[in-house]
Design an enzyme around this catalytic site. Structure first.
Site, PDB file in Angstrom:
ATOM      1  N   LYS A  47       0.974  -1.170  -0.022  1.00  0.00           N
ATOM      2  CA  LYS A  47       0.194  -0.266  -0.026  1.00  0.00           C
ATOM      3  C   LYS A  47       0.809   1.167   0.003  1.00  0.00           C
ATOM      4  O   LYS A  47       2.245   1.269   0.338  1.00  0.00           O
ATOM      5  CB  LYS A  47      -1.104   0.088   1.183  1.00  0.00           C
ATOM      6  N   TYR A 269      12.547  32.103   7.185  1.00  0.00           N
ATOM      7  CA  TYR A 269      11.412  32.832   7.523  1.00  0.00           C
ATOM      8  C   TYR A 269      11.469  32.880   9.338  1.00  0.00           C
ATOM      9  O   TYR A 269      11.643  31.704   9.984  1.00  0.00           O
ATOM     10  CB  TYR A 269      10.264  31.828   7.364  1.00  0.00           C
TER      11      TYR A 269
HETATM   12  C1  PLP Z   1      -0.489  -1.635   6.959  1.00  0.00           C
HETATM   13  C2  PLP Z   1      -1.135  -2.788   7.206  1.00  0.00           C
HETATM   14  C3  PLP Z   1      -0.153  -4.104   7.462  1.00  0.00           C
HETATM   15  C4  PLP Z   1       1.312  -4.022   7.375  1.00  0.00           C
HETATM   16  O1  PLP Z   1       1.662  -3.777   8.704  1.00  0.00           O
HETATM   17  P1  PLP Z   1       3.442  -3.164   8.910  1.00  0.00           P
HETATM   18  O2  PLP Z   1       3.218  -2.959  10.371  1.00  0.00           O
HETATM   19  O3  PLP Z   1       3.551  -2.253   7.932  1.00  0.00           O
HETATM   20  O4  PLP Z   1       3.871  -4.638   8.525  1.00  0.00           O
HETATM   21  C5  PLP Z   1      -0.758  -5.311   7.736  1.00  0.00           C
HETATM   22  N1  PLP Z   1      -2.264  -5.418   7.895  1.00  0.00           N
HETATM   23  C6  PLP Z   1      -2.819  -4.169   7.807  1.00  0.00           C
HETATM   24  C7  PLP Z   1      -4.516  -4.405   7.822  1.00  0.00           C
HETATM   25  C8  PLP Z   1      -2.592  -3.118   7.530  1.00  0.00           C
HETATM   26  O5  PLP Z   1      -3.125  -1.972   7.327  1.00  0.00           O
END
Ligand code: PLP
Length: 375
Positions: A47, A269
């Site tokens: 993702k 800034y």
């Molecule tokens: C993002 C996610 C993962 C991965 O988790 P990590 O800690 O990045 O390994 C696993 N399961 C779900 C449902 C997630 O949203």
């Protein structure tokens, strides 16, 4: 088109420009490490553009090094995975009830089902989708509430008998996995096992029960079950702090300008920093729009010509100033904002600490202006 608009494709990109180098060998090594850690299957969670490392590259690298599934959060990300030529099973969660189920089905995506309304939408679509029943195992976030589970399981059983879906998985997620031994982890595991038991007793035969992400996989084998879902660990981040993984990113930017300034010079800034002595300032052409957290101003450093140099003043949208003291460098010299740390450069963990956040946020926010270079 107006004649005044330049042909952008003819612009010459300078040899030196803000660059994010992505080390696929590091991702391969991390993947192999997770594949060795579990007896179950390994889902690579790609993702958010592969946690900022490139969805297609991370997906292919992970599948080539022991992963057998991919995980994403939307139909769109799942379609992007298929567009990368991936044939492995892909699970998508976090889909709204009115998501494009038909497109998901056509791309052979498995869908997580967190409620009866989601299930009804799949049945209405007429697409016999493969589903993973999703139970909230203690986050009050995604997944069915425990009191809705029985109804969801019963509805899923009816739908499967009618040939409208196939239940292939049962999934949950842990809130406290980065704190091994916390009672919420054992409670979450028990909730998932009981939930899966109800699914089996209803006559369904899911192939995979899954609960663990990176932290749980590294610290608690009892959570591995049939499959682990690894995201941030693939790119070298261990939220549990238990394991040395290999960071895959290196962010560099060239010094575009040098200035010698006297004592008493306000920088940037708000003049949040005023020089106490004459010094040399170096300007880098990237800022918070490129993913450097502005809240790291006043603490952050970069490596230039072998030495750590502090960021001076506030990080701006497109610009960051470094204080070189009395050791100027040549214009065009690359500053290393972060990397694996091998040469003394700051790491993603350092930036997270300076910004008061977690490393996940640093790696997923590098802006689109920064060119990517895959090694
Ligand atoms: C993002 C996610 C993962 C991965 O988790 P990590 O800690 O990045 O390994 C696993 N399961 C779900 C449902 C997630 O949203």
């Amino acid at each position: 088109m107006s004649a005044a608009v330049p042909n952008v494709s003819r612009l010459r990109i300078p040899a030196s420009a803000p660059t994010l180098a992505i080390d696929l060998a590091a991702i391969a090594a991390n993947t192999r490490r997770f594949a060795e850690t579990t007896r179950g299957e390994l889902m690579a969670v790609v993702k958010a553009d592969g946690f900022g490392h490139g969805l297609a590259d991370v997906a292919r690298t992970a599948l080539g090094n022991g992963a057998t599934w991919l995980g994403v959060t939307s139909i769109e990300e799942g379609v992007a995975v298929r567009a990368a030529g991936v044939a492995a099973p892909v699970l998508s969660w976090l889909n709204p009830v009115d998501c494009d189920i038909e497109t998901g089905y056509r791309h052979q995506l498995d869908l997580a089902v967190p409620s009866v309304s989601h299930l009804d939408a799949i049945i209405r679509s007429g697409c016999p989708v493969r589903v993973h029943l999703q139970l909230d195992t203690g986050m009050a976030r995604d997944g069915a509430a425990p009191e809705e589970w029985f109804e969801l399981v019963a509805a899923a059983r009816r739908a499967e008998v009618a040939g409208r879906i196939t239940v292939v998985g049962v999934m949950g997620h842990l809130a406290m996995a980065d704190r091994p031994g916390h009672p919420a982890n054992a409670a979450g595991r028990t909730a998932l096992l009981c939930g899966a038991e109800m699914v089996t007793r209803a006559g369904l035969r899911p192939k995979v029960r899954h609960l663990a992400g990176t932290a749980a996989t590294l610290t608690d084998p009892s959570t591995h079950l049939d499959l682990v879902r690894i995201g941030v660990g693939l790119v070298g981040i261990d939220p549990s702090g238990s394991t040395r993984l290999r960071s895959a990113l290196r962010l560099t930017a060239p010094v575009v300008q040098l200035r010698r300034v006297p004592a008493g010079t306000g920088i940037g800034y708000g003049h949040t920093e005023v020089t106490e002595r004459p010094t040399t300032l170096a300007l880098l052409p990237l800022g918070y729009a490129d993913g450097l957290p502005r809240t790291a101003s006043g603490r952050a450093e970069a490596l230039v010509a072998g030495r750590r140099r502090p960021v001076a003043g506030l990080i701006s949208m497109d610009q960051t100033v470094l204080d070189l003291g009395d050791e100027p460098v040549d214009p065009g010299t690359d500053a290393v904002l972060f990397g694996p740390g091998d040469d003394g450069e700051p790491t993603v963990d350092d930036w997270a600490e300076w910004a008061g956040t977690i490393p996940h946020e640093i790696v997923t926010r590098i802006g689109s202006r920064v060119r990517r270079c895959v090694r």
